[in-house]
Design a protein around this motif. Structure first.
Motif, mmCIF file in Angstrom:
data_model
loop_
_atom_site.group_PDB
_atom_site.id
_atom_site.type_symbol
_atom_site.label_atom_id
_atom_site.label_comp_id
_atom_site.label_asym_id
_atom_site.label_seq_id
_atom_site.Cartn_x
_atom_site.Cartn_y
_atom_site.Cartn_z
ATOM 1 N N LYS A 60 46.501 40.529 32.013
ATOM 2 C CA LYS A 60 44.868 40.713 31.607
ATOM 3 C C LYS A 60 43.903 39.533 31.683
ATOM 4 O O LYS A 60 42.776 39.743 32.113
ATOM 5 C CB LYS A 60 44.984 40.916 29.838
ATOM 6 C CG LYS A 60 45.633 42.305 29.772
ATOM 7 C CD LYS A 60 45.774 42.501 28.213
ATOM 8 C CE LYS A 60 46.413 43.733 27.662
ATOM 9 N NZ LYS A 60 46.674 44.052 26.298
ATOM 10 N N GLN A 61 44.660 38.334 31.635
ATOM 11 C CA GLN A 61 43.738 37.010 32.004
ATOM 12 C C GLN A 61 43.415 37.206 33.734
ATOM 13 O O GLN A 61 42.337 36.758 33.814
ATOM 14 C CB GLN A 61 44.465 35.669 31.660
ATOM 15 C CG GLN A 61 44.745 35.648 29.981
ATOM 16 C CD GLN A 61 45.602 34.418 29.998
ATOM 17 O OE1 GLN A 61 46.542 34.125 30.826
ATOM 18 N NE2 GLN A 61 45.714 33.857 28.644
ATOM 19 N N GLN A 62 44.303 37.482 34.385
ATOM 20 C CA GLN A 62 44.035 37.432 35.722
ATOM 21 C C GLN A 62 42.840 38.414 36.119
ATOM 22 O O GLN A 62 42.169 38.168 36.989
ATOM 23 C CB GLN A 62 45.352 37.748 36.571
ATOM 24 C CG GLN A 62 46.075 36.466 36.602
ATOM 25 C CD GLN A 62 47.614 36.876 37.303
ATOM 26 O OE1 GLN A 62 48.225 37.782 36.945
ATOM 27 N NE2 GLN A 62 47.818 36.067 38.432
ATOM 28 N N ILE A 63 43.001 39.994 35.330
ATOM 29 C CA ILE A 63 42.001 40.872 35.371
ATOM 30 C C ILE A 63 40.512 40.189 35.321
ATOM 31 O O ILE A 63 39.673 40.437 36.073
ATOM 32 C CB ILE A 63 42.415 42.028 34.871
ATOM 33 C CG1 ILE A 63 43.531 42.690 35.406
ATOM 34 C CG2 ILE A 63 41.175 42.936 34.825
ATOM 35 C CD1 ILE A 63 43.977 43.930 34.583
ATOM 36 N N ARG A 64 40.511 39.389 34.174
ATOM 37 C CA ARG A 64 39.378 38.952 33.916
ATOM 38 C C ARG A 64 38.863 37.917 34.952
ATOM 39 O O ARG A 64 37.755 37.897 35.244
ATOM 40 C CB ARG A 64 39.376 38.236 32.616
ATOM 41 C CG ARG A 64 39.510 39.295 31.388
ATOM 42 C CD ARG A 64 39.139 38.456 30.087
ATOM 43 N NE ARG A 64 40.063 37.761 29.576
ATOM 44 C CZ ARG A 64 41.364 38.279 28.930
ATOM 45 N NH1 ARG A 64 41.407 39.317 28.662
ATOM 46 N NH2 ARG A 64 42.115 37.381 28.513
ATOM 47 N N LEU A 65 39.798 37.283 35.569
ATOM 48 C CA LEU A 65 39.354 36.229 36.384
ATOM 49 C C LEU A 65 38.796 36.736 37.601
ATOM 50 O O LEU A 65 38.019 36.360 38.480
ATOM 51 C CB LEU A 65 40.632 35.206 36.783
ATOM 52 C CG LEU A 65 40.480 34.162 37.964
ATOM 53 C CD1 LEU A 65 39.512 33.138 37.679
ATOM 54 C CD2 LEU A 65 41.735 33.618 38.180
ATOM 55 N N GLY A 76 37.407 39.579 37.958
ATOM 56 C CA GLY A 76 36.033 40.065 37.819
ATOM 57 C C GLY A 76 34.953 38.757 38.007
ATOM 58 O O GLY A 76 34.010 39.075 38.645
ATOM 59 N N LYS A 77 35.428 37.634 37.510
ATOM 60 C CA LYS A 77 34.582 36.705 37.646
ATOM 61 C C LYS A 77 34.307 36.031 39.258
ATOM 62 O O LYS A 77 33.298 35.356 39.253
ATOM 63 C CB LYS A 77 35.315 35.451 36.604
ATOM 64 C CG LYS A 77 34.398 34.098 36.639
ATOM 65 C CD LYS A 77 35.149 33.070 35.862
ATOM 66 C CE LYS A 77 34.777 31.557 36.022
ATOM 67 N NZ LYS A 77 35.448 30.772 35.341
ATOM 68 N N ASP A 95 37.532 41.994 42.083
ATOM 69 C CA ASP A 95 37.622 43.331 41.294
ATOM 70 C C ASP A 95 37.427 44.747 41.957
ATOM 71 O O ASP A 95 38.071 45.783 41.897
ATOM 72 C CB ASP A 95 37.014 43.173 39.926
ATOM 73 C CG ASP A 95 35.385 43.247 40.100
ATOM 74 O OD1 ASP A 95 35.040 42.558 40.911
ATOM 75 O OD2 ASP A 95 34.927 43.953 39.285
#
Length: 557
Positions: free
Chosen positions: A469-474, A476-477, A481
């Motif tokens: 989940k942390q990587q998914i947010r990264l 997007g940043k 994505d």
């Protein structure tokens, strides 16, 4: 008398490669010869206008078992059969990796009377493509460590967050996890690292998704090698590595032309893993085949849930390719294996076990329908198959709305695949396929993963670890994505648990973390445990390989 694949290949008459090229309308002056029977094809022969209206046949399979499915043999046999019925056809497949050749699986040049030649050369080094990929990959690794050591790490790379390992085209478990740079300041900066097998290299994946040399150079520059202390990605172009890497791949980017046992053209190029990459030959090779022939038969690694899905969602979208038919290879032995029959009992007739294993075939037929493709089932015949067992599978396929034909190419070559060739030709010309990818690249990462997990695997749910989940947010940043997903999971099950055979349902796919292949153009959700550097078995195939004083090699299969 039984003859090995190598004995059959050695007894076959080969034609000079210029004669094979002539069948495709390629002039001898355009070839880049590698000896008498192999040549590289220049990219100028690809013609997008000529591709229009040509037929592309994807060969996939049911879930792999120890019994074997013979997908490459069926692909080569189908191409032979199509040529026999008057269809100008070329088979386009991947190059073998030395790891499996010396390990458990053996070579990847087909089998019996459905092989590509020269079999020994193809399985051992071939034209050096794998070696070039290995050198380009390791050059980037060397430049990275040199930057940290000699250039005082001006890019602010966090050594704990470097993701770029080295590669070698061999199975070697001892190299999976290492500490490098030991021995004092002169030897570099100590850090954790290791080796992957060359087929798992992102350089290989990028090569096979590139449209030309300049596109490849751009992809190489976009490779993410690690992150800074502020979690910003560091790319190969910041190390000024892409030019030298692409220079090493100047010849590698050209597909290799060889021949089948029956003297028909075959194109072999690239070899990315189907577990953690797209698992199919290059876009360039496929388009080369479509430019020069009327039909192209090409395979994707493992089953429809791995290589098949990735071929259709990644390769076809990046290459603007539209398959016309999906051939699903099945064997009686493998179906019985999915019913839980032990390996040493598979040769015994067992119609009830075949029926029990049919749900696995059903799912792979269904998967091709998800992509709006007409499925044709190829029953790769073994001598131990009973007529009753074969009839059960034929009747089942018809009940599923799928055409079916026996493939006896291992024993009879193209003659044994004529019925299959007729069914494939009818399906290709029917116009009933309307290939549609499963997802759009613009979808969110979780939506893309879940569309595959639910529709193709048959999962009930998808679960993400805290790290994932942390990587998914990264992603997007940092703008990753919108890349397609290339899910890494076991080949032995539709699920992420290799013990769940046949057609499991209601299971949960667990995404524990992601790898990044930003250069190649995808991200890799990892489900379960995937080995990027295999080990050798207790009795490696290498122990049976030998050479005599005259240079004759034995023991290859």
């Amino acid at each position: 008398m039984y003859r090995t694949d190598q004995e059959i290949a050695r007894a076959s008459k080969m034609h000079p490669i210029a004669q094979i090229a002539e069948k495709l309308g390629v002039l001898e002056g355009d070839l880049r010869p590698y000896g008498k029977y192999v040549a590289k094809l220049p990219l100028k022969l690809i013609d997008e206008e000529k591709i229009k209206g040509k037929k592309l046949i994807l060969v996939t399979a049911i879930t792999p078992t120890k019994a074997g499915e013979g997908k490459t043999t069926a692909s080569i046999g189908l191409a032979e059969g199509l040529n026999k019925i008057g269809v100008k056809t070329v088979v386009v497949i991947r190059e073998p990796s030395l790891g499996p050749v010396f390990g458990m699986k053996g070579g990847a040049a087909g089998g019996g009377y459905a092989q590509v030649l020269p079999m020994e050369s193809i399985n051992l080094h071939f034209t050096g493509d794998f070696a070039a990929v290995e050198k380009a990959h390791n050059l980037l690794a060397a430049l990275l460590d040199n930057h940290i050591h000699n250039q005082k790490n001006t890019l602010n790379i966090d050594p704990r967050k470097i993701v770029w390992k080295r590669v070698m085209d061999m199975n070697e478990r001892a190299l999976r996890d290492l500490v490098i740079g030991l021995g004092g300041p002169a030897q570099g900066v100590p850090r954790e690292s290791g080796f992957d097998i060359t087929a798992a290299s992102e350089v290989m994946a990028a090569l096979c998704l590139s449209k030309d040399l300049m596109d490849l150079k751009e992809k190489l520059g976009n490779i993410i090698v690690g992150f800074t202390y502020q979690d910003e990605p560091v790319r190969a172009n910041q190390l000024k590595a892409q030019g030298a890497m692409a220079a090493l791949l100047k010849h590698t980017i050209m597909p290799n032309l060889v021949q089948t046992i029956e003297g028909n053209p075959a194109i072999i190029h690239g070899g990315p893993f189907a577990n953690i990459a797209q698992g199919s030959n290059s876009i360039i090779a496929t388009k080369m085949g479509l430019s020069l022939a009327d039909y192209v038969v090409t395979e994707a690694g493992f089953a429809s849930d791995l290589g098949g899905e990735k071929f259709l969602n990644l390769k076809c979208q990046y290459g603007n390719l539209k398959p016309d038919v999906a051939v699903v290879v099945a064997t009686i032995r493998a179906l019985k294996s999915h019913a839980g029959i032990p390996f040493d009992e598979l040769k015994n007739p067992d119609p009830e076990a075949v029926k029990t294993g049919l749900p696995n075939l059903e799912k792979h037929i269904e998967n091709m329908k998800h992509f709006m493709l007409v499925p044709v089932v190829a029953i790769n015949r073994f001598a131990t198959d009973s007529e009753e067992e074969l009839q059960i599978v034929k009747d089942f396929c018809q009940s599923q709305g799928a055409k079916v034909a026996l493939c006896d190419a291992w024993e009879k070559g193209g003659e044994g695949a004529i019925d299959l060739a007729h069914e494939v030709k009818k399906a290709a010309e029917s116009g009933l396929s309307n290939f549609t990818p499963l997802y759009d690249f613009q979808w969110g990462i979780e939506q893309k993963i879940e569309s595959i997990a639910r529709k193709i695997y048959g999962a009930g749910d998808v679960e993400y670890s805290v790290k994932a989940k942390q990587q998914i947010r990264l992603f997007g940043k940092i703008g990753l994505d919108k890349l397609p997903v290339c899910i890494a999971k076991t080949q032995y099950s539709l699920s992420d648990d290799p013990k769940l055979i046949n057609k499991p349902s209601g299971f949960t796919i667990k995404i524990r973390e992601f790898d990044i292949a930003a250069g190649a153009g995808f991200i890799v959700p990892i489900a379960g445990t995937i080995m990027r550097m295999p080990g050798l078995p207790s009795k490696p195939a290498a122990e049976n390989i030998d050479i005599d004083a005259d240079g004759n090699i034995t023991g290859l299969f």
